[in-house]
Design an enzyme around this catalytic site. Structure first.
Site, mmCIF file in Angstrom:
data_model
loop_
_atom_site.group_PDB
_atom_site.id
_atom_site.type_symbol
_atom_site.label_atom_id
_atom_site.label_comp_id
_atom_site.label_asym_id
_atom_site.label_seq_id
_atom_site.Cartn_x
_atom_site.Cartn_y
_atom_site.Cartn_z
ATOM 1 N N ASP A 61 0.861 -1.189 0.000
ATOM 2 C CA ASP A 61 0.000 0.000 0.000
ATOM 3 C C ASP A 61 0.892 1.231 0.000
ATOM 4 O O ASP A 61 1.563 1.522 0.993
ATOM 5 C CB ASP A 61 -0.872 0.046 1.260
ATOM 6 C CG ASP A 61 -1.914 -1.054 1.304
ATOM 7 O OD1 ASP A 61 -2.978 -0.873 0.702
ATOM 8 O OD2 ASP A 61 -1.664 -2.093 1.949
ATOM 9 N N ARG A 112 3.699 2.523 3.147
ATOM 10 C CA ARG A 112 4.568 1.618 3.910
ATOM 11 C C ARG A 112 6.039 1.982 3.737
ATOM 12 O O ARG A 112 6.847 1.722 4.629
ATOM 13 C CB ARG A 112 4.350 0.167 3.467
ATOM 14 C CG ARG A 112 2.909 -0.267 3.357
ATOM 15 C CD ARG A 112 2.128 -0.128 4.643
ATOM 16 N NE ARG A 112 0.776 -0.647 4.474
ATOM 17 C CZ ARG A 112 -0.195 -0.513 5.366
ATOM 18 N NH1 ARG A 112 0.023 0.156 6.493
ATOM 19 N NH2 ARG A 112 -1.390 -1.018 5.149
ATOM 20 N N ARG A 121 -7.594 10.429 2.129
ATOM 21 C CA ARG A 121 -7.009 9.384 1.276
ATOM 22 C C ARG A 121 -7.648 9.460 -0.116
ATOM 23 O O ARG A 121 -7.017 9.061 -1.102
ATOM 24 C CB ARG A 121 -7.249 8.000 1.868
ATOM 25 C CG ARG A 121 -6.525 7.728 3.182
ATOM 26 C CD ARG A 121 -7.003 6.424 3.803
ATOM 27 N NE ARG A 121 -6.711 5.274 2.948
ATOM 28 C CZ ARG A 121 -7.262 4.072 3.131
ATOM 29 N NH1 ARG A 121 -8.147 3.876 4.114
ATOM 30 N NH2 ARG A 121 -6.940 3.070 2.325
ATOM 31 N N LYS A 180 -9.196 1.072 -5.637
ATOM 32 C CA LYS A 180 -9.959 0.601 -4.486
ATOM 33 C C LYS A 180 -10.830 1.744 -3.947
ATOM 34 O O LYS A 180 -10.507 2.928 -4.175
ATOM 35 C CB LYS A 180 -9.027 0.060 -3.397
ATOM 36 C CG LYS A 180 -8.032 1.091 -2.822
ATOM 37 C CD LYS A 180 -7.060 0.447 -1.853
ATOM 38 C CE LYS A 180 -6.140 1.486 -1.215
ATOM 39 N NZ LYS A 180 -5.098 0.896 -0.371
ATOM 40 N N HIS A 181 -11.973 1.474 -3.296
ATOM 41 C CA HIS A 181 -12.541 0.179 -2.927
ATOM 42 C C HIS A 181 -13.927 0.105 -3.564
ATOM 43 O O HIS A 181 -14.861 0.714 -3.040
ATOM 44 C CB HIS A 181 -12.684 0.041 -1.424
ATOM 45 C CG HIS A 181 -11.456 0.393 -0.623
ATOM 46 N ND1 HIS A 181 -11.058 1.704 -0.368
ATOM 47 C CD2 HIS A 181 -10.537 -0.392 -0.017
ATOM 48 C CE1 HIS A 181 -9.966 1.700 0.378
ATOM 49 N NE2 HIS A 181 -9.617 0.438 0.608
ATOM 50 N N HIS A 223 -12.675 -3.221 8.219
ATOM 51 C CA HIS A 223 -11.772 -4.071 8.989
ATOM 52 C C HIS A 223 -12.523 -4.737 10.141
ATOM 53 O O HIS A 223 -12.149 -5.822 10.590
ATOM 54 C CB HIS A 223 -10.612 -3.249 9.565
ATOM 55 C CG HIS A 223 -9.629 -2.794 8.539
ATOM 56 N ND1 HIS A 223 -9.834 -1.671 7.779
ATOM 57 C CD2 HIS A 223 -8.439 -3.313 8.140
ATOM 58 C CE1 HIS A 223 -8.805 -1.509 6.960
ATOM 59 N NE2 HIS A 223 -7.948 -2.484 7.155
ATOM 60 N N ASP A 245 -10.955 -7.167 -1.290
ATOM 61 C CA ASP A 245 -10.131 -6.624 -0.217
ATOM 62 C C ASP A 245 -9.703 -7.798 0.666
ATOM 63 O O ASP A 245 -10.209 -8.916 0.538
ATOM 64 C CB ASP A 245 -10.934 -5.582 0.580
ATOM 65 C CG ASP A 245 -10.039 -4.564 1.280
ATOM 66 O OD1 ASP A 245 -8.832 -4.826 1.426
ATOM 67 O OD2 ASP A 245 -10.554 -3.504 1.677
#
Length: 438
Positions: free
Chosen positions: A176, A184, A249, A279-280, A292, A363
């Site tokens: 990501d 990351r 984001r 995404k998403h 999540h 996902d």
């Protein structure tokens, strides 16, 4: 052991090949032109397509279907011959493995011949014989790395190179790297790479070409460190200020702007030979839940989604991938089934209504939105049956692998269906330079 795997891999190709960087002066000139044109677009309210500033990547990455249609049937057949020969040489286990992108920790487990876990599983930062052994017995199509797997530039280059060497078929190596808070690599102080406040900030201040340059820059350093797939752009529209997961984001709260910016970011990645994963889908920007923890819900109607959330996904090319979120659309489907488990959303809307021709993945299947409702076995098999091409991050790789293998062996999934799915994956890997055929 590594030498044997490496020799096997060389018979197929040398894996990902770095795209030659643009000369510094040319990049500087292009950036100046980009900023001037981006300002003009903002002043005139224009949201047209970005100007081409490519690095000579294979034209298939811009529009594979158009490029193939332009050639003769004989040329297309010859072009695909190597991929088909590779497919014919693969074992059933190798074919099943191509459908999976997994966390490296699943490869760092000591398992017996039945897949029973005997030990191990520590966070992976360096290549070792256990990983090489598991990749031989449970071959995977790709690996997704996270912050815990990344230490510094030299370490990640060696890890990614080691993973590729240990796999007979070159791997997707994904991360990501959205720009902003979900990065990351850029968030690690050991890496001297550009850091962006957020996708929204770059879109607002730099316009289409600023976003395209961000995508190209991120793609360039990803390739340098051995990555070939980015779980980005975020193509969600930030239409709900109470959304707990998207915020800045997303590129914008304006659907048209978000669409142009997501396409520009993806184009920048493709120019560097990195696979964009939008995404998403079908849109996480107007939900109040974090998938999540539970299934996220959008209460918009088909018409409302089509006029807003789906605009960015209409910009996807056949070279792009898309990640389907664990998002329910009760006013579209009539129930709370997450999109990842809905043929209506994947096939009727994404494939037919939006006309998407690229590859589809769910996902992460380790998210509680899925694990609360489906077993590991059923989640893996159903996502394939319902239209996904890749299984991302199953809760238990060995259980999911064996479930798909069993589904093929018992005829629930035909071997013809499996071959067709794997052929698409191999062709895409070839088009992006991940798989090189001699």
């Amino acid at each position: 052991m590594h030498k044997t795997f490496g020799e096997n891999r060389k018979r197929i190709g040398n894996g990902a090949k770095e795209t030659r960087a643009l000369p510094v002066l040319r990049r500087a000139v292009l950036l100046c032109l980009s900023l001037l044109l981006g300002l003009g677009l903002l002043l005139t309210g224009c949201t047209g397509p970005a100007v081409e500033t490519g690095t000579g990547q294979n034209e298939l990455l811009e529009d594979p279907s158009a490029a193939q249609r332009a050639g003769s049937a004989a040329v297309r057949t010859d072009f695909d011959r190597g991929v088909k020969e590779l497919l014919a040489s693969m074992t059933l286990r190798e074919k099943v493995g191509q459908l999976f992108i997994v966390r490296p920790e699943w490869l760092n487990l000591v398992v017996d011949e039945n897949g029973t876990i005997l030990g191990g599983g520590a966070s992976v930062k360096y290549m070792n014989d256990t990983i090489a052994d598991v990749l031989q017995r449970y071959p995977a199509g790709g690996v997704a790395l996270y912050s815990r797997n990344i230490v510094d530039p030299q370490q990640i280059k060696e890890l990614n190179a080691g993973l590729q060497t240990a796999s007979r078929i070159p791997l997707y190596i994904a991360v990501d790297e959205e720009g902003g808070i979900i990065t990351r690599i850029a968030c690690d102080k050991e890496f001297s790479v550009p850091k962006y406040p957020s996708p929204e900030y770059v879109a607002r201040t730099g316009g289409i070409l600023g976003v395209q340059e961000m995508g190209s820059t991120i793609g360039s350093y990803m390739k340098e460190y051995g990555f070939n797939m980015n779980f980005a752009p975020v193509a969600d529209v930030n239409t709900n200020p109470y959304n707990p997961i998207i915020g800045n984001r997303a590129f914008s709260s304006d659907p048209a702007v978000a669409a142009e910016m997501a396409a520009a970011f993806a184009k920048g990645l493709r120019q560097e030979g990195v696979i964009p994963v939008y995404k998403h889908f079908p849109g996480h920007g107007d939900t109040a839940e974090d998938s999540h923890a539970s299934v996220a819900v959008s209460y918009k109607t088909f018409a409302e989604l089509d006029a807003a959330e789906w605009l960015p996904f209409r910009k996807m090319t056949a070279a792009d991938y898309v990640m389907v979120g664990h998002i329910a659309l009760p006013n579209v489907t009539g129930d709370m089934t997450p999109a990842t488990m809905s043929s209506q959303i994947i096939n009727d809307i994404l494939r037919k209504h939006l006309g998407f021709e690229g590859l589809i993945m769910p996902d992460s299947l380790v998210m509680q939105a899925i694990t609360k409702l489906y077993s590991t076995e059923e989640a893996a098999v159903k996502t394939l049956e319902l239209g996904c091409n890749i299984i991302l991050d199953p809760a238990n790789y060995f259980v999911a692998f064996d479930a798909v293998l069993n589904a093929v062996e018992t005829g629930r999934i035909s071997e013809e269906q499996l071959d067709a799915a794997v052929l698409r994956i191999l062709k895409s890997k070839r088009d992006y330079g991940i798989l090189e055929l001699n």
